[in-house]
Design a protein around this motif. Structure first.
Motif: not given
Length: 202
Positions: A14-28
């Motif tokens: 759970v401490k691993s850094t992952l990349t996400f994309q926001c479905l609201t503003c589309q920012s990563t």
């Protein structure tokens, strides 16, 4: 939404850094799974800024609350409140000053000197290209660095001429008095007394 490539290789805990994309503003954005799961209402930093702004917009705080916020902020790790000398991260050994990014105390002293001398050079009457000069130098008179009686407003070319004659550092008010007498036939201590007496009468 999770968009980390090679998730199976990247994710270890759970401490691993992952990349996400926001479905609201589309920012990563990147964060750990732990941080994302524990984020309040939104894990997206951009959406969080908007939410915080909307929450606090127009909010009226009492003087006591503002004082408490300031007190708590000063206790945060990294706060520079009450950190001087060797305890300050920008300490330069006790003499040097960062004139490009002056402190609040610097600005208060400079503005105080300008007001005291009516934004006028005491020796020429010039109104432009003025500089504040410490009578007893910054490196020696540590306890008088922000004392208004330890400053004078003079034209920049006069300031340069003084330091070319007496050097930088270890300067004294006696040197400035001698400079005024020799170059402008002015009794500095008499002039200073008149200026302060006049300001006290206002």
């Amino acid at each position: 939404m999770l968009i980390t490539p090679n998730f199976e290789e990247v994710y270890k805990s759970v401490k691993s850094t992952l990349t996400f994309q926001c479905l609201t503003c589309q920012s990563t954005f990147e964060c750990t799974v732990h941080s994302y799961k524990n984020a309040k209402k939104t894990g997206c930093p951009e959406c969080k800024k908007v939410k915080v702004s909307e929450t606090h917009k127009g909010k009226i705080l009492s003087k006591e609350t503002r004082s408490l916020i300031g007190e708590k902020a000063s206790q945060r790790t990294g706060s520079l409140k009450n950190k001087f000398g060797e305890n300050h991260p920008r300490f330069k050994g006790g003499y040097g000053r960062d004139k490009k990014t002056r402190s609040t105390a610097d600005y208060c002293w400079i503005n105080g000197i300008k007001k005291l001398y009516n934004r006028t050079c005491v020796l020429t009457g010039a109104k432009i290209n003025l500089e504040c000069h410490h009578l007893d130098s910054w490196n020696n008179a540590i306890d008088r660095r922000y004392d208004l009686t330890n400053g004078v407003l003079i034209a920049s070319e006069i300031h340069d001429a003084f330091h070319k004659t007496y050097g930088y550092g270890n300067n004294t008010e006696a040197q400035f008095s001698e400079f005024c007498k020799n170059c402008y036939n002015v009794d500095w201590f008499e002039m200073k007394q008149k200026i302060f007496n006049f300001n006290e009468s206002l």
